[in-house]
Design an enzyme around this catalytic site. Structure first.
Site, PDB file in Angstrom:
ATOM      1  N   CYS A   2       0.860  -1.167   0.000  1.00 21.03           N
ATOM      2  CA  CYS A   2       0.000   0.000   0.000  1.00 21.03           C
ATOM      3  C   CYS A   2       0.901   1.222   0.000  1.00 21.03           C
ATOM      4  O   CYS A   2       2.112   1.107   0.117  1.00 21.03           O
ATOM      5  CB  CYS A   2      -0.866   0.019   1.239  1.00 21.03           C
ATOM      6  SG  CYS A   2      -1.704  -1.530   1.554  1.00 21.03           S
ATOM      7  N   ARG A  28       1.591   1.091  -6.066  1.00 19.47           N
ATOM      8  CA  ARG A  28       1.869   0.127  -5.002  1.00 19.47           C
ATOM      9  C   ARG A  28       0.625  -0.637  -4.572  1.00 19.47           C
ATOM     10  O   ARG A  28       0.710  -1.680  -3.929  1.00 19.47           O
ATOM     11  CB  ARG A  28       2.429   0.851  -3.792  1.00 19.47           C
ATOM     12  CG  ARG A  28       3.863   1.241  -3.988  1.00 19.47           C
ATOM     13  CD  ARG A  28       4.368   1.962  -2.782  1.00 19.47           C
ATOM     14  NE  ARG A  28       5.806   1.901  -2.747  1.00 19.47           N
ATOM     15  CZ  ARG A  28       6.495   1.001  -2.063  1.00 19.47           C
ATOM     16  NH1 ARG A  28       5.877   0.083  -1.366  1.00 19.47           N
ATOM     17  NH2 ARG A  28       7.795   1.003  -2.087  1.00 19.47           N
ATOM     18  N   TRP A  76      -3.987  -1.912  -0.948  1.00 22.89           N
ATOM     19  CA  TRP A  76      -4.046  -3.205  -1.621  1.00 22.89           C
ATOM     20  C   TRP A  76      -4.519  -4.162  -0.541  1.00 22.89           C
ATOM     21  O   TRP A  76      -3.785  -4.463   0.397  1.00 22.89           O
ATOM     22  CB  TRP A  76      -2.653  -3.564  -2.134  1.00 22.89           C
ATOM     23  CG  TRP A  76      -2.581  -4.764  -3.009  1.00 22.89           C
ATOM     24  CD1 TRP A  76      -2.706  -4.818  -4.362  1.00 22.89           C
ATOM     25  CD2 TRP A  76      -2.319  -6.121  -2.587  1.00 22.89           C
ATOM     26  NE1 TRP A  76      -2.553  -6.114  -4.810  1.00 22.89           N
ATOM     27  CE2 TRP A  76      -2.317  -6.931  -3.741  1.00 22.89           C
ATOM     28  CE3 TRP A  76      -2.105  -6.724  -1.356  1.00 22.89           C
ATOM     29  CZ2 TRP A  76      -2.096  -8.290  -3.696  1.00 22.89           C
ATOM     30  CZ3 TRP A  76      -1.881  -8.096  -1.305  1.00 22.89           C
ATOM     31  CH2 TRP A  76      -1.887  -8.862  -2.474  1.00 22.89           C
ATOM     32  N   ASN A 102       0.442   0.219   6.409  1.00 27.58           N
ATOM     33  CA  ASN A 102       0.861  -0.789   5.430  1.00 27.58           C
ATOM     34  C   ASN A 102       1.359  -1.989   6.214  1.00 27.58           C
ATOM     35  O   ASN A 102       2.086  -1.801   7.198  1.00 27.58           O
ATOM     36  CB  ASN A 102       2.051  -0.305   4.593  1.00 27.58           C
ATOM     37  CG  ASN A 102       1.700   0.841   3.686  1.00 27.58           C
ATOM     38  OD1 ASN A 102       0.539   1.198   3.568  1.00 27.58           O
ATOM     39  ND2 ASN A 102       2.711   1.400   3.046  1.00 27.58           N
ATOM     40  N   GLY A 103       1.038  -3.180   5.766  1.00 31.64           N
ATOM     41  CA  GLY A 103       1.549  -4.365   6.455  1.00 31.64           C
ATOM     42  C   GLY A 103       0.427  -5.163   7.084  1.00 31.64           C
ATOM     43  O   GLY A 103      -0.734  -5.052   6.683  1.00 31.64           O
ATOM     44  N   GLU A 488      10.649 -15.298 -18.194  1.00 32.70           N
ATOM     45  CA  GLU A 488      10.283 -13.889 -18.038  1.00 32.70           C
ATOM     46  C   GLU A 488       9.222 -13.480 -19.075  1.00 32.70           C
ATOM     47  O   GLU A 488       8.290 -12.742 -18.762  1.00 32.70           O
ATOM     48  CB  GLU A 488      11.555 -13.026 -18.158  1.00 32.70           C
ATOM     49  CG  GLU A 488      11.355 -11.525 -18.092  1.00 32.70           C
ATOM     50  CD  GLU A 488      10.668 -11.023 -16.816  1.00 32.70           C
ATOM     51  OE1 GLU A 488      10.481 -11.794 -15.882  1.00 32.70           O
ATOM     52  OE2 GLU A 488      10.293  -9.845 -16.807  1.00 32.70           O
ATOM     53  N   LYS A 492       5.610 -11.998 -17.974  1.00 23.90           N
ATOM     54  CA  LYS A 492       5.161 -10.676 -18.419  1.00 23.90           C
ATOM     55  C   LYS A 492       3.795 -10.775 -19.074  1.00 23.90           C
ATOM     56  O   LYS A 492       2.905  -9.989 -18.820  1.00 23.90           O
ATOM     57  CB  LYS A 492       6.201 -10.146 -19.412  1.00 23.90           C
ATOM     58  CG  LYS A 492       6.601  -8.752 -19.379  1.00 23.90           C
ATOM     59  CD  LYS A 492       7.420  -8.206 -18.257  1.00 23.90           C
ATOM     60  CE  LYS A 492       7.124  -8.654 -16.879  1.00 23.90           C
ATOM     61  NZ  LYS A 492       8.121  -8.400 -15.906  1.00 23.90           N
ATOM     62  N   GLU A 495       0.978 -11.588 -16.507  1.00 21.07           N
ATOM     63  CA  GLU A 495       0.728 -10.475 -15.576  1.00 21.07           C
ATOM     64  C   GLU A 495      -0.179  -9.408 -16.164  1.00 21.07           C
ATOM     65  O   GLU A 495      -1.069  -8.913 -15.497  1.00 21.07           O
ATOM     66  CB  GLU A 495       2.047  -9.756 -15.305  1.00 21.07           C
ATOM     67  CG  GLU A 495       2.847 -10.231 -14.172  1.00 21.07           C
ATOM     68  CD  GLU A 495       4.044  -9.319 -13.995  1.00 21.07           C
ATOM     69  OE1 GLU A 495       4.108  -8.678 -12.964  1.00 21.07           O
ATOM     70  OE2 GLU A 495       4.916  -9.250 -14.893  1.00 21.07           O
ATOM     71  N   HIS A 511       9.271 -33.568 -22.624  1.00 24.64           N
ATOM     72  CA  HIS A 511       8.922 -34.214 -21.356  1.00 24.64           C
ATOM     73  C   HIS A 511       7.566 -33.757 -20.830  1.00 24.64           C
ATOM     74  O   HIS A 511       7.305 -33.858 -19.643  1.00 24.64           O
ATOM     75  CB  HIS A 511      10.027 -33.958 -20.324  1.00 24.64           C
ATOM     76  CG  HIS A 511      11.362 -34.460 -20.777  1.00 24.64           C
ATOM     77  ND1 HIS A 511      11.706 -35.780 -20.740  1.00 24.64           N
ATOM     78  CD2 HIS A 511      12.402 -33.802 -21.339  1.00 24.64           C
ATOM     79  CE1 HIS A 511      12.923 -35.927 -21.245  1.00 24.64           C
ATOM     80  NE2 HIS A 511      13.362 -34.737 -21.618  1.00 24.64           N
ATOM     81  N   LYS A 608       2.971  -3.333  -6.815  1.00 19.50           N
ATOM     82  CA  LYS A 608       4.352  -3.211  -7.266  1.00 19.50           C
ATOM     83  C   LYS A 608       5.353  -3.806  -6.289  1.00 19.50           C
ATOM     84  O   LYS A 608       6.315  -4.436  -6.672  1.00 19.50           O
ATOM     85  CB  LYS A 608       4.657  -1.723  -7.488  1.00 19.50           C
ATOM     86  CG  LYS A 608       6.049  -1.440  -7.997  1.00 19.50           C
ATOM     87  CD  LYS A 608       6.217  -1.909  -9.415  1.00 19.50           C
ATOM     88  CE  LYS A 608       7.620  -1.690  -9.934  1.00 19.50           C
ATOM     89  NZ  LYS A 608       7.862  -2.514 -11.131  1.00 19.50           N
TER      90      LYS A 608
END
Ligand code: F6R
Length: 613
Positions: A2, A28, A76, A102-103, A488, A492, A495, A511, A608
């Site tokens: 947050c 964030r 968030w 935050n937390g 990656e 990307k 996301e 496999h 973020k």
């Protein structure tokens, strides 16, 4: 996760600066937002579920009053869904204390029960509201707001950055940290709080970074910081060099696109001032990277999360290939819980854009406890990771606002390359001539990056995106140093476009993943170099033989010629090819997400900086 902003000003108006701060911090966390301001008529609060615009509209419609002290938050959600009631700030029953946080407060249920038993009525599902009531009750017992906050926090277990506003009498603002980052900016017009320096730099570059256990009491002329025991602790202000303008998106459609296009400059800023071509070596002026420091490194243990972890996988190929030092790479979240065994001489290396990722920090701390020397590759000066590391190698990517990491990743890979050369030179596995050649190849990368970002190349990727935006899913394949680029590329894409995508080492295809191949499953294959080129070519043939469309990305002409679609990447040394190959994959995700109408800079459910587990 947050964002927190706040201020105590000499006079004037706090609201505009707080909203601007929240706008910068919205990357964030962005499911609700709110502000509290101390006015002459008392504490006023407005908070809304949804994006910041929703709050801004509500502030306008209610002709929200301004004042010289306030706190704000962008959330968030962790406890309770994103609703108006659960948005911060939370106000104590007496109406005079507001808290943003935050937390996570781990023992909030116990405390909530206790407070409810004492007659407190709760208005939200959050853990944070507990703290507002605790602070107000401690205040009633006497002392300053800072004393009350310290006593309230002593009852709490968990991780937090908090800011508290009190309006009874002259307004007071305090803040405290145990885990998530928090800093205080010393400006001419007063003192600012931010969970991120980006919220502070529009007002001042003089920043005090709080440490765990700190409680800071703001005045209009500065800040007094005390530790857990209430004794004053010295926290010297640092001058930060990030510019407020770096956090804007200028004329670009999205932060992500701007950040993709910044990568040639990021390469130059991170690397070029360090290159000592005459000695075929890299200058690390920071402490902890001298020949003597590196002589004892027998093993490197990388810990990181997400995209930073993928940079760690590339680092493994580079450091093992060039410096001949064995490297282990772990998800930080796994490392910290699996009783790892670290050999003597291990350098624990955390890789992180933010320097605040909870799992990465915990893994680094554990590695230290197990006797390793702690180092980090990090983008944020003054971050917890940098402060807790014996040696820090700073990337110079500048603020990364798009939630999907792009330029921070290439900067991390560039830093990994520099580290591989430095280690190789310090340990004698690279001689001066080979060192010089490696540096020359790095210099040549910039024009190649610029070419990849030319309007022609971007248009080519856009056309490929348009043809594949409706498929069922994507398989990304790569080998060797480009295997992490397959991971990656897939990350990307999922996301920001929410399409299913998986990254695999191309050699693993037979496999399992080959069973997925069909007309509506597109494969993005990163072409190989040297001995690997032929093996990747045969992967392409196997996919095409089963009717799967192939998009080949890279510099191997024979592979590109085979595939249904080709995205040409300029030739480079194999060690540097990941930095080039990742660019079209970033662009491909961006273009597909754009065509699918996704919220590119703020993908759903993501934040973020993941400062909680
Ligand atoms: C992906 C992404 C995340 C981060 C991860 C680690 O685009 O941004 O996967 O890479 O959360 O974050 P940092 O690098 O700040 O430790």
């Amino acid at each position: 996760m947050c964002g927190i902003v706040g201020a105590l000003l000499e006079r004037g108006h706090v609201l505009r600066g707080m909203i601007e701060g929240l706008r910068v911090l919205e990357y964030r966390g962005y499911d609700s937002a709110g502000v509290a301001v101390a006015t002459e008529d008392g504490l006023v609060v407005e908070k809304r579920a949804g994006r910041l615009e929703v709050l801004e509209r509500a502030l306008e419609e209610s002709a929200f009053p301004d004042g010289r002290a306030g706190i704000g938050h962008t959330r968030w959600a962790t406890h309770g869904p994103p609703t108006d009631a659960n948005a911060h700030p939370h106000v104590a029953a007496d109406g005079h204390v507001a808290v943003v946080h935050n937390g996570i407060l781990e023992n909030y249920l116990e405390l909530r029960e206790e407070l409810a038993g004492a007659g407190v009525e709760f208005r939200s599902d959050t853990d944070t509201e507990v703290l507002a009531h605790l602070v107000s009750r401690e205040l009633a017992a006497g002392g300053s707001l800072a004393d009350a906050l310290r006593r309230a926090l002593a009852r709490v277990r968990g991780y937090y950055a908090v800011a508290v506003l009190k309006d009874d009498g002259a307004p007071e603002v305090c803040c405290a940290r145990e885990g998530p980052p928090l800093c205080v900016g010393l400006a001419r017009e007063g003192t600012w709080i931010g969970s991120d320096v980006l919220a502070i730099v529009p007002h001042t570059r003089e920043v005090v970074f709080l440490e765990d256990g700190d409680v800071a009491e703001l005045s209009t002329r500065g800040v007094v910081v005390r530790g857990r025991d209430g004794a004053v602790v010295e926290r010297a202000p640092q001058r930060v060099d990030w510019d407020a303008a770096d956090a804007g998106k200028g004329t670009w459609a999205h932060h992500m696109l701007k950040e993709i296009h910044e990568q040639p400059d990021v390469l130059a800023r991170t690397a070029f001032h360090r290159l000592d071509e005459a000695r075929g070596d890299v200058r690390f002026d920071e402490a902890g990277w001298s020949d003597a420091d590196l002589a004892g490194v027998e093993r490197v243990q990388v810990v990181a999360c997400g995209t930073a972890l993928h940079a760690g996988h590339v680092l493994r190929y580079l450091v093992e290939g060039l410096a001949r030092v064995p490297v282990d790479v772990d998800f930080a979240s796994e490392f910290r819980y699996r009783a790892p065994v670290l050999a003597p001489g291990t350098l624990a290396l955390a890789i992180s854009q933010s320097g605040e990722t909870a799992d990465t920090l915990a893994a680094l701390r554990l590695a230290k406890e197990l006797g390793a020397r702690a180092a980090c590759i990090c983008n944020v000066a003054g971050s917890t990771m940098v402060r807790e590391s014996d040696a820090a190698l700073m990337t110079q990517a500048g603020p990364e606002i798009g939630v999907a990491s792009t330029k921070a990743f290439t900067a991390q890979v560039v830093a990994a390359y520099l580290l591989a050369v430095r280690l190789g030179r310090a340990r004698g596995t690279l001689d001066e001539a080979r060192g010089r050649e490696l540096l020359r190849e790095l210099r040549l990368l910039r024009p190649s990056l610029e070419r990849l970002l030319s309007s022609e190349s971007v248009a080519r990727v856009r056309a490929v995106a348009a043809r594949h935006k409706g498929v069922k899913g994507f398989l990304f394949l790569g080998r060797g140093v480009n295997f992490p680029i397959a991971l990656e590329g897939a990350l990307k894409l999922k996301e920001i476009s929410y399409m299913h995508a998986e990254g695999y080492a191309a050699g693993e295809m037979k496999h399992g993943p080959i069973a997925m191949i069909e007309e509506w499953m597109s494969s993005v294959v990163i072409t190989g170099a040297g001995a690997m080129a032929e093996k990747v070519r045969s992967n392409i043939e196997q996919i095409m033989a089963r009717g799967g469309p192939v998009i080949a990305v890279g510099a191997d002409e024979a592979s590109l010629a085979l595939a249904d679609e080709r995205i040409d990447v300029p030739a480079s040394s194999e060690w540097l090819s990941p930095i080039l190959n990742v660019i079209p994959l970033q662009l491909l995700s961006y273009e597909i997400a754009r065509l699918r109408g996704c919220d590119i800079d703020k993908p759903r459910n993501l934040a973020k900086s993941v400062t909680v587990e």
